[in-house]
Design a protein around this motif. Structure first.
Motif, short mmCIF file in Angstrom:
data_model
loop_
_atom_site.label_atom_id
_atom_site.label_comp_id
_atom_site.label_asym_id
_atom_site.label_seq_id
_atom_site.Cartn_x
_atom_site.Cartn_y
_atom_site.Cartn_z
N LYS A 52 -5.23 -4.82 -21.88
CA LYS A 52 -4.73 -4.90 -23.25
C LYS A 52 -4.95 -6.33 -23.69
O LYS A 52 -5.39 -7.18 -22.89
N GLU A 53 -4.66 -6.62 -24.94
CA GLU A 53 -5.03 -7.90 -25.51
C GLU A 53 -4.62 -9.11 -24.66
O GLU A 53 -5.42 -10.01 -24.44
N ASN A 54 -3.40 -9.17 -24.20
CA ASN A 54 -2.96 -10.34 -23.42
C ASN A 54 -2.95 -10.08 -21.92
O ASN A 54 -2.27 -10.76 -21.17
N GLY A 55 -3.70 -9.08 -21.48
CA GLY A 55 -3.79 -8.75 -20.06
C GLY A 55 -2.67 -7.82 -19.61
O GLY A 55 -1.70 -7.59 -20.33
N VAL A 56 -2.86 -7.23 -18.45
CA VAL A 56 -1.87 -6.31 -17.89
C VAL A 56 -1.20 -6.95 -16.68
O VAL A 56 -1.76 -7.82 -16.04
N ASP A 57 0.02 -6.48 -16.40
CA ASP A 57 0.71 -7.00 -15.23
C ASP A 57 0.82 -5.91 -14.17
O ASP A 57 0.47 -4.75 -14.39
N ILE A 58 1.35 -6.28 -13.02
CA ILE A 58 1.43 -5.37 -11.88
C ILE A 58 2.31 -4.16 -12.20
O ILE A 58 2.04 -3.05 -11.75
N GLU A 59 3.35 -4.38 -13.00
CA GLU A 59 4.26 -3.28 -13.37
C GLU A 59 3.51 -2.22 -14.17
O GLU A 59 3.65 -1.02 -13.92
N GLU A 60 2.70 -2.65 -15.12
CA GLU A 60 1.93 -1.70 -15.93
C GLU A 60 0.92 -0.94 -15.07
O GLU A 60 0.73 0.26 -15.23
N CYS A 61 0.30 -1.64 -14.14
CA CYS A 61 -0.64 -0.98 -13.22
C CYS A 61 0.09 0.09 -12.41
O CYS A 61 -0.42 1.19 -12.20
N GLY A 62 1.29 -0.23 -11.97
CA GLY A 62 2.09 0.72 -11.20
C GLY A 62 2.47 1.95 -12.00
O GLY A 62 2.39 3.08 -11.49
N ILE A 63 2.86 1.76 -13.25
CA ILE A 63 3.23 2.88 -14.12
C ILE A 63 2.02 3.79 -14.33
O ILE A 63 2.11 5.01 -14.22
N VAL A 64 0.88 3.18 -14.63
CA VAL A 64 -0.34 3.97 -14.84
C VAL A 64 -0.71 4.71 -13.56
O VAL A 64 -1.06 5.90 -13.61
#
Length: 156
Positions: free
Chosen positions: A43-55
């Motif tokens: 996403k525009e400002n990058g993704v974090d580990i939490e978002e990767c985990g949710i996906v």
């Protein structure tokens, strides 16, 4: 695109859209004896580990429901990193003004690799400003001749 990556893209994109994320790339590869299904999201400002985990969780649930892959595999969800691949036309448009690395299918001005500032992209060609020793030079590469492209990190 393989059948597996096509199926995975179709099930992952609605999940990513709902979360305000973008699918950058999908890899389905065999490394040694193991298969890996890799989703690269951003996403525009990058993704974090939490978002990767949710996906990962949500895509994994959908994959379990549909079961499109007949054998065991490892699902990995991550950011594309600093040297993000440029795959779609919108990736090129969003990268104008940035340093990029481009490989071509055939030589352009006797070269098949180029690194420089992406000056323009009009859907038909990629225009780069490259350095040749101490000079700057403009190279125009037909878009259909681009084999691969990515952002290129510069130091200094």
């Amino acid at each position: 695109m393989s059948k597996v990556t096509e199926v995975v893209e179709n099930l992952a994109v609605p999940i990513l859209n709902e979360l305000g994320l973008e699918l950058v790339d999908i890899e389905y590869v065999k490394e040694g004896r193991d298969w890996f299904l890799r989703l690269f999201i951003d996403k525009e400002n990058g993704v974090d580990i939490e978002e990767c985990g949710i996906v990962s969780e949500r895509v994994s649930e959908k994959l379990d429901e549909l079961d499109p892959i007949p054998h065991n595999y490892f699902l990995e969800v991550s950011s594309p990193g600093a040297e993000r691949p440029l795959k779609k036309e919108k990736d090129f448009t969003a990268s104008i003004g940035k340093n990029v690395f481009v490989k071509t299918y055939e030589p352009i001005e006797n070269e098949k690799t180029f690194e420089g500032i992406l000056l323009e992209f009009d859907g038909e060609s990629v225009k780069l400003e490259i350095k040749v020793k101490t000079r700057k030079k403009i190279v125009e590469i037909p878009f259909d001749k681009v084999a691969s492209a990515r952002l290129a990190v510069t130091f200094g």
